[in-house]
Each structure stands twice: as C-alpha cells, then as structure tokens.
Write a protein that holds these residues in place. Structure first.
Motif, PDB file in Angstrom:
ATOM      1  N   LYS A 159       0.723  -1.109   0.098  1.00 42.72           N
ATOM      2  CA  LYS A 159       0.034  -0.078  -0.059  1.00 42.72           C
ATOM      3  C   LYS A 159       0.927   1.372  -0.024  1.00 42.72           C
ATOM      4  O   LYS A 159       0.554   2.165  -0.845  1.00 42.72           O
ATOM      5  N   ALA A 160       1.906   1.223   0.690  1.00 45.01           N
ATOM      6  CA  ALA A 160       2.740   2.527   0.711  1.00 45.01           C
ATOM      7  C   ALA A 160       3.345   2.634  -0.606  1.00 45.01           C
ATOM      8  O   ALA A 160       3.484   3.739  -1.064  1.00 45.01           O
ATOM      9  N   ARG A 161       3.780   1.582  -1.399  1.00 43.89           N
ATOM     10  CA  ARG A 161       4.349   1.906  -2.681  1.00 43.89           C
ATOM     11  C   ARG A 161       3.235   2.436  -3.678  1.00 43.89           C
ATOM     12  O   ARG A 161       3.535   3.468  -4.459  1.00 43.89           O
ATOM     13  N   GLU A 162       2.172   1.785  -3.566  1.00 41.47           N
ATOM     14  CA  GLU A 162       0.958   2.501  -4.403  1.00 41.47           C
ATOM     15  C   GLU A 162       0.796   4.031  -3.846  1.00 41.47           C
ATOM     16  O   GLU A 162       0.805   4.858  -4.808  1.00 41.47           O
ATOM     17  N   THR A 163       0.775   4.329  -2.644  1.00 44.43           N
ATOM     18  CA  THR A 163       0.643   5.711  -2.306  1.00 44.43           C
ATOM     19  C   THR A 163       1.583   6.520  -2.646  1.00 44.43           C
ATOM     20  O   THR A 163       1.377   7.637  -2.926  1.00 44.43           O
ATOM     21  N   PHE A 164       2.998   6.250  -2.558  1.00 43.99           N
ATOM     22  CA  PHE A 164       4.173   6.835  -3.176  1.00 43.99           C
ATOM     23  C   PHE A 164       3.997   7.222  -4.520  1.00 43.99           C
ATOM     24  O   PHE A 164       4.213   8.182  -4.858  1.00 43.99           O
ATOM     25  N   SER A 165       3.539   6.149  -5.334  1.00 40.37           N
ATOM     26  CA  SER A 165       3.306   6.622  -6.916  1.00 40.37           C
ATOM     27  C   SER A 165       2.276   7.692  -6.832  1.00 40.37           C
ATOM     28  O   SER A 165       2.195   8.375  -7.916  1.00 40.37           O
ATOM     29  N   GLU A 166       1.177   7.411  -6.044  1.00 40.70           N
ATOM     30  CA  GLU A 166      -0.003   8.552  -6.423  1.00 40.70           C
ATOM     31  C   GLU A 166       0.193   9.680  -5.515  1.00 40.70           C
ATOM     32  O   GLU A 166      -0.519  10.819  -6.087  1.00 40.70           O
ATOM     33  N   ALA A 167       0.809  10.021  -4.715  1.00 39.79           N
ATOM     34  CA  ALA A 167       0.691  11.154  -3.667  1.00 39.79           C
ATOM     35  C   ALA A 167       1.360  12.153  -4.116  1.00 39.79           C
ATOM     36  O   ALA A 167       2.306  11.951  -5.018  1.00 39.79           O
ATOM     37  N   GLU A 168       0.978  13.367  -3.807  1.00 48.01           N
ATOM     38  CA  GLU A 168       1.819  14.646  -4.357  1.00 48.01           C
ATOM     39  C   GLU A 168       2.788  15.053  -3.175  1.00 48.01           C
ATOM     40  O   GLU A 168       2.561  15.100  -2.130  1.00 48.01           O
ATOM     41  N   ILE A 169       4.009  14.968  -3.860  1.00 50.72           N
ATOM     42  CA  ILE A 169       5.002  15.284  -2.806  1.00 50.72           C
ATOM     43  C   ILE A 169       5.802  16.588  -3.145  1.00 50.72           C
ATOM     44  O   ILE A 169       6.029  16.734  -4.304  1.00 50.72           O
ATOM     45  N   THR A 170       5.657  17.473  -2.266  1.00 54.46           N
ATOM     46  CA  THR A 170       6.464  19.092  -2.724  1.00 54.46           C
ATOM     47  C   THR A 170       7.449  19.129  -1.732  1.00 54.46           C
ATOM     48  O   THR A 170       7.592  18.247  -0.810  1.00 54.46           O
ATOM     49  N   ALA A 171       8.141  20.454  -1.839  1.00 56.95           N
ATOM     50  CA  ALA A 171       9.010  20.826  -0.878  1.00 56.95           C
ATOM     51  C   ALA A 171       8.327  20.854   0.480  1.00 56.95           C
ATOM     52  O   ALA A 171       9.132  20.805   1.481  1.00 56.95           O
ATOM     53  N   GLY A 172       7.097  21.011   0.481  1.00 61.30           N
ATOM     54  CA  GLY A 172       6.385  21.098   2.012  1.00 61.30           C
ATOM     55  C   GLY A 172       6.084  19.771   2.308  1.00 61.30           C
ATOM     56  O   GLY A 172       5.619  19.572   3.552  1.00 61.30           O
ATOM     57  N   GLY A 173       6.517  18.625   1.819  1.00 58.25           N
ATOM     58  CA  GLY A 173       6.202  17.305   2.416  1.00 58.25           C
ATOM     59  C   GLY A 173       5.195  16.809   1.497  1.00 58.25           C
ATOM     60  O   GLY A 173       4.699  17.014   0.474  1.00 58.25           O
ATOM     61  N   VAL A 174       4.886  15.401   2.236  1.00 58.65           N
ATOM     62  CA  VAL A 174       3.615  14.695   1.275  1.00 58.65           C
ATOM     63  C   VAL A 174       2.222  15.142   1.802  1.00 58.65           C
ATOM     64  O   VAL A 174       2.123  15.474   2.945  1.00 58.65           O
ATOM     65  N   ASP A 175       1.292  15.126   0.805  1.00 56.66           N
ATOM     66  CA  ASP A 175      -0.142  15.302   1.019  1.00 56.66           C
ATOM     67  C   ASP A 175      -0.889  14.102   1.188  1.00 56.66           C
ATOM     68  O   ASP A 175      -1.444  13.542   0.147  1.00 56.66           O
ATOM     69  N   LEU A 176      -0.909  13.490   2.502  1.00 60.63           N
ATOM     70  CA  LEU A 176      -1.670  12.286   2.501  1.00 60.63           C
ATOM     71  C   LEU A 176      -3.130  12.386   2.545  1.00 60.63           C
ATOM     72  O   LEU A 176      -3.930  11.478   2.012  1.00 60.63           O
ATOM     73  N   GLY A 177      -3.598  13.569   3.077  1.00 59.31           N
ATOM     74  CA  GLY A 177      -5.060  13.703   3.320  1.00 59.31           C
ATOM     75  C   GLY A 177      -5.766  13.868   1.910  1.00 59.31           C
ATOM     76  O   GLY A 177      -6.651  13.294   1.715  1.00 59.31           O
ATOM     77  N   GLY A 178      -4.928  14.258   1.040  1.00 62.35           N
ATOM     78  CA  GLY A 178      -5.190  14.457  -0.487  1.00 62.35           C
ATOM     79  C   GLY A 178      -5.683  13.113  -0.995  1.00 62.35           C
ATOM     80  O   GLY A 178      -6.524  13.063  -1.955  1.00 62.35           O
ATOM     81  N   LEU A 179      -5.270  12.310  -0.605  1.00 65.67           N
ATOM     82  CA  LEU A 179      -5.508  10.840  -0.873  1.00 65.67           C
ATOM     83  C   LEU A 179      -6.673  10.044  -0.055  1.00 65.67           C
ATOM     84  O   LEU A 179      -6.818   8.976  -0.112  1.00 65.67           O
ATOM     85  N   GLY A 180      -6.996  10.767   0.803  1.00 63.83           N
ATOM     86  CA  GLY A 180      -8.100  10.322   1.825  1.00 63.83           C
ATOM     87  C   GLY A 180      -7.466   9.453   2.983  1.00 63.83           C
ATOM     88  O   GLY A 180      -8.264   8.775   3.469  1.00 63.83           O
ATOM     89  N   LEU A 181      -6.063   9.690   3.032  1.00 66.54           N
ATOM     90  CA  LEU A 181      -5.700   8.959   4.031  1.00 66.54           C
ATOM     91  C   LEU A 181      -5.311   9.745   5.420  1.00 66.54           C
ATOM     92  O   LEU A 181      -4.185  10.496   5.581  1.00 66.54           O
ATOM     93  N   HIS A 182      -6.595   9.892   5.996  1.00 68.71           N
ATOM     94  CA  HIS A 182      -6.110  11.032   7.356  1.00 68.71           C
ATOM     95  C   HIS A 182      -5.754  10.338   8.626  1.00 68.71           C
ATOM     96  O   HIS A 182      -6.226   9.014   8.919  1.00 68.71           O
TER      97      HIS A 182
END
Ligand code: ADP
Length: 787
Positions: A733-756
């Motif tokens: 699941k982490a691999r899947e999230t890594f591929s999908e998640a938006e990662i910026t200089a501010g870090g990863v946005d897990l909430g954007g994927l509904g992972l609260h």
C-alpha cells in the motif's frame, strides 16, 4: 502444591536468610551513623557515592554505609528519620524484591530511598503509582531528598502536553501513574519523527501498590483510540434488545461475564428487522478473514456485533455499578478503584450502546490505534521492584509473571489489630440490616468507622440507610473523588463514619484523631475508644483484597479492629460456591453462625482466587502473542524512523517518480521524511486493522465455541496467519501511495488521498472486575472463552 513441599521450604528458608542478612546490614549501618551526624551535606553525598562500585554494573559495595547516608539525608531533608524497617525495605528493593510492609509503615519514604539508591548507580528510575494524584504528592514529598543527592526529578501530570512530558521524562527519577506511563508508550509508538517521542526509557521501575498494579490490574488493556465513526448500534437495535427476554432470547453465563444470543433471539431480530440471516452478512474484516484460508468462515458481521454489544450494554452493565450518568454523559467507573475513570471509554461499539441504552446522545465511535496491557508495560522495564501492604498472597503471580520474589518486612511497632470472625447472612437484606445496626452502634461510642463496599451502588445504599438512622457519613466514590484523599485522611476522627468503595482513597494514610499535627489529644481519645473500626460489606474476590481493607486499621501499633459482613448472595460466594450445596439454620436475625458456613465462605474465596489465577495465566498467553507481534512492528518502525529504509524501498520501486522528485530539486531530507510518513501511515493502519481483526476472531471463537480445538490454539493459528501478511500489505500500500501522492518541498499530502490520521486521540483503560458483570466487555469475553 503436593510434591513441591521442598521447593516452598527452600523458598521460605531463603526468605528468612535474606531477612536476617538485611537486618544485620541495617544494624551495621547504625554504627556508621555517628560519623555522618556532623558531616556537611556535601560530605554525606560523597560518602553515599563512595558506596557505589566503579565497575560496569555499578554495584553497591558498601550497603551499611549507603543506608546510613540515606537515613541521614532523609532526616535532613524530609524531616523523617527512617526506621530500621524502612531501611530494610529499601535494601530489599535495591536487590529487586517486592517488599510487604503494612499500611502506615511509611512506604513512600522507602520508595524515595530506593529511588536514590538506584539513581546513585546511574540508573534512570520510574516510580510507578496507582494514580496521578499520588505521583504528584510523592514527588513533592521526596523531592528534597532527591535534590540532596543532585538527582533531577519530576512527576507526569495528567494534563501535561508533549513538551512538558518530554522534559520530565529526561530527568533521573520520575513519578508517574501507571496508566500515564502506558499511554506515553502507546503515543510514542505512533510518532513519525524521532524528535516527537516523549519518553526516555528507564532502567528501573519502583512500583507502589505492587500487587494492585502487577496482579489486579495486570491485564487491563491501556488503549489509544482515534476518532472515526465506529459501528454504533442503531437506536432500533437498542429498542429490540430491550424487549428481549433472558433464557429465551439470550442467556447469561453463570458468572455474569458473557451473554449469548439464542437461536430464538436471533430469529426474533431477523424477523423484526426483516432480514434473512443475522449471521449471513460478511463483516468488514472480510479481507482479513481470508487470511485464515482453511476455516472458510467469515468473521461475524457488523449487525451481529451490534446486537451483541447492545445486549451486553442492556443486560450486563448496570448504571451506578459499572458507570454513572453525569452531565448527559456516560462516565465509566473504574472497578478496581470505585471511582470515575476520567477520559476513559469502552471500546467503540459498547460505549455507544450504553449511550443509546441511557437515551443519551451517541458520541462518535473510534478506532483502536494501539493497546498495551499493564503487564506488558511493566515488562518493558529491565529491572523492577515494588512495595505493598499485601504482597505475600500475590507471591505466586509475582514469581510466575515477573520473576520477582517477595520479602516480608516486619512492622515498626507490633500490630494490635483485632480481626473479628465474619458475620454471615443468608440474604443481602438481612446482611444490610445487620451491618447498619452494627455501624450505628459502634458510631454511638465515638469510635471512627470505615466501611468498605464492593461497588458504588452498595456504598450509596449503605450511606442512605445510615442517614435514615441519623448517622452522618462521608461517601467516597466516583462522584466526589476530588476530595477523596482529603476526606480519607480525616476518617480517623472521633465519631466519623466513612463509606468507601473498595480501595478509594488508596495511598492516603488514616491517622487516628485526624491528619493535622495538633490532633494529639484527639489521637489519645480515639486510641481509648479502640482505634479505627473497619467494616467490610461482602468479602472481596481474594483474601489479599480483604487484607488491603483490613490494613487500614491498626497502623503503627495503634489499636484497631475489623469485621466483614457477608451474604450468601454476594457475587464472590455465588460464583465461588456455584454448584455447592449448603444447608444451615439462621438465627432470629438471619445470621448463620455455624462453623461450616464460615468455612464455606473461605472455600468460595479460594475457588474464586484459583479461577482468577487461571484466567490471568490463560489471558496472558493471549496478550503475550499480541505483545510479541507489536514488538516486531516496533522494530520495523524504529528502522523506518531512524534510517532511510522507507525512501530506499519506495524510490527503488518507482524509480521514475523518485527521479522526477529529485530533479524537481526537492531536498533529500524532505523526500526521506515523506517516504517515512507514507510507510508509517500504512504500517500503523494495518496494525490497527489487525487489532480489530483479533478482536473479531476472539469474538467469533467465543460466539461459535469451536469444537475439537482449544480456543487459544485456534486464536494463535488465526492471528499468526493474519500477522504474516500484515507487513507485506503495508509495504504494497505504501508503494501505491508513493506513486500516487503529491510530494512537494512542503512534504507529502496524505490527506489529499483520503488517508487521514485520526483527528483526535483519546486513551482509556478497559477495566475488569471479572466477578461483577464484566465492566470490561472484552476482558470478560476473553476470560470466558479461555476457561
Ligand atoms: P504507607 O504508604 O506505608 O501507608 P505513608 O508513606 O503514607 O505510608 O506514610 C505514613 C505516615 O508515616 C506519613 O504520615 C509519614 O509522614 C509517616 N512516616 C513515614 N516514615 C516515618 C518516619 N521514619 N518517622 C516518622 N514518621 C514517618
């Protein structure tokens, strides 16, 4: 223990030898006293330090001199010159024993001396108390002694935030309630940055009320939950369950711990809800249930769970015994202490079910993020020792579960307490009438009376009856616990009647005449009246608990007396004596004075004690498995927190994405942290699911009573199978999230994927008084299922 007589003899003689040895050391220490009396403070400290070896184990090389220095320091700082018996106690605790010292012998000071001893050896010490009030009180009291030796100290306050806790944990000697210590372990197991951890692990646990903590509350799970709507029973189910009849729609186990739906009951629900089968639905844990491929059975569906929790709430939990309703909310009563357990909730569904039953607003359910038992928590300390008024009767458990020995320390002044033989009655009604008459009569003489009851309902019943007879009394229970300590301290005043649930106000001493210094005349008066008179309403589920109550009287050589009023309808007698016949003729007041009746009550208590020990042993097997699995997860978490392993794995798995991120100029440290958070999110989530699944299999084993296989074996098999897939699933699941998640200089946005992450977390203890109707539902059913 047939066949093991030699063993106990050997144990007994080694205990006697230890006792002799520590007496000798203490008397040698007296000789060193003169030398210290005139020494300046710094010299006393230096002398104490010189008693610690320089080897790696930093062993105590001169115990007599060390004790002399501790005694001198205590007199100078706390203003109490330790009695010989207190030094003996500290010495045995420094060896790693649990010492038995009666109430009023000054165990707080013994704990302080012990903490200094370990502190001087360079060890970090946690003094574990039963509640935060005592942690704060003891730290303030012993602080000057610790300061004297340059040891930093602090207490964990319930209200303290992370920063304050971190700061306190870093000190040499800290005082903390056992549940706070456990909650901090749990919260630290959820951090995503090492710097967020609050705990600094300690080398030694010095445990106050050691038998309560390590035996009575050992299997109480400390739970960390996060808000997330849980499977609250719909109001409709609560209404249906209210209409169901015992022995027709459901049965209750003889010990009132478990409730079972009958076929007729299930049919009733199915008909009313207009569904085909209550059992047919596949539960949410369906995925997980597949892990258990060969049984082919699905976990019970959410509807069935809802019916079960609603039944449990309706028929096993009683208002004012297991909970009270205050300000429109359900507040749990901590059975072990007979007080409201603040910030504690039952596991999601059950809390909501009780709220529905009482017609209150149903609060959000939650998700259990993690849990630890008190026993597992204590197991985290490499070294432990303890003190209590009643250790000997817990020797078996302390040895079996903690590998600890018990040392008995004689009282400073011989005990003069008189324990009267039990007054036994056939019914609760006769017993209550007799107990009231008795209290009224004793109070009339001016002698102070402390009444100990089994639960809040009983304490209120007794108090109300006393008021009707014109006797004023203080009631110590969940509804006024803030004043508990102050009230109990005054329970020794002439004519005072104090009614208390179990061990409410534990850890506070009852001095005859009152707590103030100016009470000497009153003290003499109460001594003349016979000291404190303790009345137990019903014997407890172990002799040890009876003795905890009795120990309130006759402290430090004062006179005192105790008596228990027992009814054959008491839980303990009903459970322990189940299946036994007893015929006896009561006298005019309903009292049964025959010797065989008294023996029968003792017999019931022994049976109950045996059951408790069995339950403890089997339940621990179950808990230990979960705990071992948690340690494996922790090792993985540590690696993810402290190394770049998450980034290494995820970047390797999606090389393209990793390349893009790096090319975008995002700082490597940010990427590493993002990968870490993704990995930990899934690991923690899977763990939480795993706990829920374990709860389900526990429940389904319990419900289905699988034939031919022992439940614990079945549980082991299923939980190990599920655990085997946990880490792999988290990584996938982490691999899947890594591929999908938006990662910026501010870090990863897990909430954007509904992972609260849970929006709020709270902690609670699942309390268990296995003899009353399962205040802790989970514990009750575990207990039932392993018998
Ligand atoms: P316990 O926990 O063993 O019941 P506490 O630690 O509450 O006992 O102490 C009981 C009382 O005894 C306290 O009031 C304390 O001040 C007093 N006390 C303890 N040690 C000494 C001592 N060495 N000399 C005089 N009084 C003492």
């Amino acid at each position: 223990m047939a066949g093991f007589g030699w063993f106990w003899k050997a144990m007994g003689s080694s205990a006697t030898a230890n006792q002799k040895k520590s007496k000798t050391i203490v008397s040698e220490s007296t000789k060193a006293a003169d030398r210290l009396a005139d020494a300046p403070d710094t010299e006393v400290v230096d002398i104490a330090r010189s008693c610690i070896g320089t080897g790696e184990d930093r062993a105590i090389v001169d115990a007599p001199l060390l004790l002399a220095a501790l005694r001198e320091a205590a007199s100078r700082t706390v203003g109490l010159r330790p009695f010989d018996v207190q030094l003996q106690g500290a010495l045995r605790m420094l060896v790693g024993d649990v010492v038995e010292m009666a109430t009023g012998e000054g165990k707080t000071l013994v704990g302080g001396l012990t903490a200094v001893g370990y502190g001087l050896q360079g060890k970090k010490v946690h003094v574990i108390t039963v509640n935060s009030f005592l942690a704060g009180r003891d730290e303030a009291w012993m602080g000057p002694l610790l300061d004297f030796f340059g040891l930093s100290h602090g207490a964990i306050r319930e209200e303290a935030g992370a920063d304050e806790r971190r700061d306190v944990y870093a000190r040499d000697v800290i005082f903390t309630a056992v549940n706070e210590a456990g909650f901090d372990v749990l919260r630290d197991q959820l951090i995503t940055r090492r710097a967020d951890a609050v705990r600094t692990p300690a080398d030694v646990a010095v445990i106050d009320e050691a038998d309560s903590v390590m035996v009575d509350e050992a299997l109480v799970p400390l739970v960390l939950a996060g808000s997330e709507p849980g499977p609250a029973p719909a109001g409709q189910i609560t209404d249906l369950v209210r209409r169901m009849e015992e022995n027709r729609h459901f049965t209750v186990s003889g010990d009132h711990r478990s409730i079972f739906l009958t076929d007729e009951g299930a049919a009733f629900i199915e008909k009313e809800l207009g569904i085909d089968s209550l059992y047919g639905e596949v539960g949410e844990a369906g995925d997980n249930a597949d892990a258990d491929g060969d049984s082919g059975e699905a976990a019970p569906g959410p509807l069935l769970s809802q019916v079960n929790v609603a039944l449990h709430a309706q028929h096993l939990l009683t208002r004012d015994v297991h909970y009270i309703v205050r300000d429109g909310k359900v507040a749990l009563i901590d059975n072990a202490r007979g007080r409201v357990a603040e910030l504690q909730r039952w596991p999601d569904g059950l809390q909501a079910a009780v709220e529905a039953k009482e017609g209150l607003k149903v609060t959000d359910g939650g998700r259990i993020l993690d849990q630890i038992t008190v026993q597992a928590l204590i197991g985290l300390y490499p070294q432990k020792c303890g003190m209590t008024g009643t250790a000997v009767a817990a020797s078996d458990q302390l040895r079996q579960f903690y590998d600890l020995s018990v040392s008995v320390i004689e009282p400073n002044v011989p005990t003069k307490r008189f324990d009267e033989v039990d007054h036994v009655f056939a019914s609760d009604e006769d017993r209550d009438a007799a107990v009231i008459d008795h209290i009224v009569e004793v109070q009339g003489t001016g002698q102070p009376v402390l009444v100990g009851t089994q639960d809040i309902a009983a304490s209120e019943r007794i108090a109300d009856a006393l008021v009707l007879r014109g006797v004023d009394c203080n009631v110590l229970n969940a509804k006024n616990h803030e004043a508990e300590a102050a009230t109990i301290a005054e329970a020794g005043r002439p004519g005072r009647v104090t009614v208390s649930t179990q061990m409410a106000g534990r850890g506070t001493d009852i001095r005859l005449g009152g707590s103030g210094d100016a009470e000497d005349a009153e003290h003499a008066r109460v001594v003349d009246l016979g000291g404190l008179h303790v009345v137990g309403v019903g014997r407890f589920r172990s002799q040890r608990l009876d003795n905890q109550l009795r120990g309130r009287a006759g402290r430090q050589g004062d006179p005192g007396s105790t008596v228990f009023f027992v009814s054959l309808e008491d839980d303990m007698v009903a459970v322990g004596g189940a299946g036994d016949e007893l015929t006896a003729q009561p006298d005019a007041d309903g009292r049964l004075e025959q010797k065989k009746v008294l023996q029968f009550v003792d017999h019931c208590q022994r049976v109950t004690e045996g059951q408790m020990l069995d339950i403890h042993a089997t339940t621990w097997k179950y808990n230990k498995l979960i705990n071992d699995q948690r340690q494996i997860i922790n090792a993985r978490r540590d690696a993810v927190l402290d190394t770049e392993t998450a980034w290494d794995d995820l970047s390797l798995h999606d090389v393209e994405k990793a390349g893009e991120l790096t090319a975008a100029g995002i700082d490597h440290a940010v990427l590493v942290q993002a990968a870490r958070e993704i990995m930990l999110y899934h690991l923690d989530h899977e763990w939480s699911d795993h706990l829920a699944y374990l709860d389900d299999i526990r429940e389904s084993i319990h419900l289905r009573a699988i034939a031919n296989e022992s439940p614990i074996d079945e549980f082991h098999r299923m939980s190990i199978a599920a655990f085997g897939e946990l880490a792999g699933r988290a990584v996938a699941k982490a691999r899947e999230t890594f591929s999908e998640a938006e990662i910026t200089a501010g870090g990863v946005d897990l909430g954007g994927l509904g992972l609260h992450k849970p929006s709020a977390t709270w902690t609670y203890m699942v309390n268990d008084n296995p003899l009353s109707s399962g205040g802790g539902s989970m514990m009750g059913s575990i207990a039932a299922m392993f018998r």
